[in-house]
Design a protein around this motif. Structure first.
Motif, PDB file in Angstrom:
ATOM      1  N   SER A 149       0.376  -7.352  -1.729  1.00  0.00           N
ATOM      2  CA  SER A 149      -0.335  -6.268  -1.007  1.00  0.00           C
ATOM      3  C   SER A 149      -0.071  -6.318   0.689  1.00  0.00           C
ATOM      4  O   SER A 149       0.080  -5.291   1.308  1.00  0.00           O
ATOM      5  CB  SER A 149      -1.938  -6.327  -1.073  1.00  0.00           C
ATOM      6  N   VAL A 150      -0.222  -7.688   1.304  1.00  0.00           N
ATOM      7  CA  VAL A 150      -0.065  -7.600   2.646  1.00  0.00           C
ATOM      8  C   VAL A 150       1.421  -7.283   2.959  1.00  0.00           C
ATOM      9  O   VAL A 150       1.753  -6.414   3.936  1.00  0.00           O
ATOM     10  CB  VAL A 150      -0.340  -8.961   3.195  1.00  0.00           C
ATOM     11  N   ILE A 151       2.420  -7.655   2.249  1.00  0.00           N
ATOM     12  CA  ILE A 151       3.708  -7.105   2.240  1.00  0.00           C
ATOM     13  C   ILE A 151       4.116  -5.698   2.327  1.00  0.00           C
ATOM     14  O   ILE A 151       4.651  -5.061   3.206  1.00  0.00           O
ATOM     15  CB  ILE A 151       4.524  -8.107   1.512  1.00  0.00           C
ATOM     16  N   VAL A 152       3.536  -5.285   1.322  1.00  0.00           N
ATOM     17  CA  VAL A 152       3.594  -3.592   1.349  1.00  0.00           C
ATOM     18  C   VAL A 152       3.133  -3.089   2.179  1.00  0.00           C
ATOM     19  O   VAL A 152       3.637  -1.891   2.712  1.00  0.00           O
ATOM     20  CB  VAL A 152       3.005  -3.439  -0.085  1.00  0.00           C
ATOM     21  N   GLN A 153       1.666  -3.400   2.512  1.00  0.00           N
ATOM     22  CA  GLN A 153       1.058  -2.678   3.618  1.00  0.00           C
ATOM     23  C   GLN A 153       1.880  -2.755   5.379  1.00  0.00           C
ATOM     24  O   GLN A 153       2.028  -1.822   5.807  1.00  0.00           O
ATOM     25  CB  GLN A 153      -0.174  -3.380   3.968  1.00  0.00           C
ATOM     26  N   THR A 154       2.362  -3.975   5.578  1.00  0.00           N
ATOM     27  CA  THR A 154       3.066  -4.084   6.660  1.00  0.00           C
ATOM     28  C   THR A 154       4.470  -3.794   6.602  1.00  0.00           C
ATOM     29  O   THR A 154       4.968  -3.269   7.712  1.00  0.00           O
ATOM     30  CB  THR A 154       3.097  -5.700   7.099  1.00  0.00           C
ATOM     31  N   ALA A 155       5.094  -3.292   5.568  1.00  0.00           N
ATOM     32  CA  ALA A 155       6.485  -2.856   5.490  1.00  0.00           C
ATOM     33  C   ALA A 155       6.293  -1.367   5.458  1.00  0.00           C
ATOM     34  O   ALA A 155       7.050  -0.605   5.973  1.00  0.00           O
ATOM     35  CB  ALA A 155       7.056  -3.709   4.248  1.00  0.00           C
ATOM     36  N   PHE A 156       5.359  -0.813   4.663  1.00  0.00           N
ATOM     37  CA  PHE A 156       5.527   0.434   4.355  1.00  0.00           C
ATOM     38  C   PHE A 156       4.404   1.492   5.176  1.00  0.00           C
ATOM     39  O   PHE A 156       4.591   2.505   5.249  1.00  0.00           O
ATOM     40  CB  PHE A 156       5.534   1.068   2.718  1.00  0.00           C
ATOM     41  N   PHE A 157       3.278   0.925   5.173  1.00  0.00           N
ATOM     42  CA  PHE A 157       1.919   1.340   5.568  1.00  0.00           C
ATOM     43  C   PHE A 157       1.272   0.802   6.723  1.00  0.00           C
ATOM     44  O   PHE A 157       0.069   0.388   6.722  1.00  0.00           O
ATOM     45  CB  PHE A 157       1.175   1.989   4.533  1.00  0.00           C
ATOM     46  N   PRO A 158       1.965   0.410   7.853  1.00  0.00           N
ATOM     47  CA  PRO A 158       1.341  -0.313   8.912  1.00  0.00           C
ATOM     48  C   PRO A 158       0.192  -0.065   9.675  1.00  0.00           C
ATOM     49  O   PRO A 158      -0.654  -0.605  10.060  1.00  0.00           O
ATOM     50  CB  PRO A 158       2.508  -0.564   9.877  1.00  0.00           C
ATOM     51  N   ASN A 159      -0.115   1.219   9.485  1.00  0.00           N
ATOM     52  CA  ASN A 159      -0.948   2.247  10.230  1.00  0.00           C
ATOM     53  C   ASN A 159      -2.421   2.709   9.484  1.00  0.00           C
ATOM     54  O   ASN A 159      -3.210   3.194   9.736  1.00  0.00           O
ATOM     55  CB  ASN A 159      -0.526   2.828  11.152  1.00  0.00           C
ATOM     56  N   SER A 160      -2.298   2.099   8.303  1.00  0.00           N
ATOM     57  CA  SER A 160      -3.185   2.504   7.484  1.00  0.00           C
ATOM     58  C   SER A 160      -4.536   1.659   7.260  1.00  0.00           C
ATOM     59  O   SER A 160      -4.197   0.490   6.989  1.00  0.00           O
ATOM     60  CB  SER A 160      -2.543   2.569   5.790  1.00  0.00           C
ATOM     61  N   LEU A 161      -5.478   2.228   7.873  1.00  0.00           N
ATOM     62  CA  LEU A 161      -6.568   1.324   7.988  1.00  0.00           C
ATOM     63  C   LEU A 161      -7.346   1.484   6.824  1.00  0.00           C
ATOM     64  O   LEU A 161      -8.057   0.396   6.491  1.00  0.00           O
ATOM     65  CB  LEU A 161      -7.702   2.012   9.273  1.00  0.00           C
ATOM     66  N   MET A 162      -7.189   2.361   5.940  1.00  0.00           N
ATOM     67  CA  MET A 162      -7.834   2.309   4.581  1.00  0.00           C
ATOM     68  C   MET A 162      -7.400   1.145   3.736  1.00  0.00           C
ATOM     69  O   MET A 162      -8.135   0.493   3.102  1.00  0.00           O
ATOM     70  CB  MET A 162      -7.459   3.819   3.683  1.00  0.00           C
ATOM     71  N   TRP A 163      -6.021   0.929   3.755  1.00  0.00           N
ATOM     72  CA  TRP A 163      -5.288  -0.142   3.206  1.00  0.00           C
ATOM     73  C   TRP A 163      -5.838  -1.466   3.434  1.00  0.00           C
ATOM     74  O   TRP A 163      -6.181  -2.384   2.787  1.00  0.00           O
ATOM     75  CB  TRP A 163      -3.896  -0.025   3.098  1.00  0.00           C
ATOM     76  N   PHE A 164      -5.768  -1.604   4.938  1.00  0.00           N
ATOM     77  CA  PHE A 164      -6.608  -2.773   5.431  1.00  0.00           C
ATOM     78  C   PHE A 164      -7.933  -3.152   5.037  1.00  0.00           C
ATOM     79  O   PHE A 164      -8.115  -4.445   4.843  1.00  0.00           O
ATOM     80  CB  PHE A 164      -6.279  -2.548   7.041  1.00  0.00           C
TER      81      PHE A 164
END
Length: 164
Positions: A149-164
């Motif tokens: 999840s961390v890899i997907v978030q940082t690679a594709f959705f770095p500005n998504s606070l909802m995912w964070f």
């Protein structure tokens, strides 16, 4: 009269024991195993299981010490030996923490590629270890999903606070 009461009391106990006819009970007492069997007449037959004790003792020794012939008491008094792979793993873990802290604080732009590289090496190594043991399903653990999840978030959705 008391002899008659004792006789009837004994007969009642035998009747109760006849309910357990054919049953086998095992009792462990003072490091010895006893087997009790109730026959059709209500008598209790007992025997000591020396062979079972030896087999059980050898299997427990193998589980604890790795050698069925080595006594647990002797194993506990041995000086523990740290294996080379354990020393290397510890050194790698400490060095990785130092590098990660340095990158996160001094060069944050290099942290993400280093994290991708490190996690792909570690997870790949773990996969091959589990595959060798035929235990790949252990990779369905929460920590592996979290790192993915961390890899997907940082690679594709770095500005998504909802995912964070």
């Amino acid at each position: 009269m008391s002899a008659m009461n004792r006789q009837s009391s004994w007969e009642a106990k035998k009747d109760n024991l006849r309910k357990f006819s054919g049953q086998v009970l095992h009792v462990v007492k003072d490091n010895e195993i006893f087997r009790y069997r109730v026959d059709d007449s209500g008598r209790i037959l007992h025997e000591q299981l020396e062979k079972a004790r030896g087999v059980a003792q050898r299997s427990w020794r193998k589980v604890v010490t790795g050698d069925p012939e080595k006594k647990v008491r002797d194993y506990m008094t041995e000086v523990p030996q740290v294996k080379l792979i354990d020393k290397l793993s510890f050194t790698f873990g400490v060095a990785s923490m130092i590098i990660i802290e340095f990158l996160a604080l001094r060069h944050p732009t290099y942290f993400t590629p280093f994290y991708y590289f490190l996690m792909s090496c570690l997870v790949g190594n773990r996969y091959f270890q589990y595959r060798e043991e035929n235990s790949e399903f252990f990779m369905l653990d929460f920590c592996y999903f979290m790192n993915l999840s961390v890899i997907v978030q940082t690679a594709f959705f770095p500005n998504s606070l909802m995912w964070f």
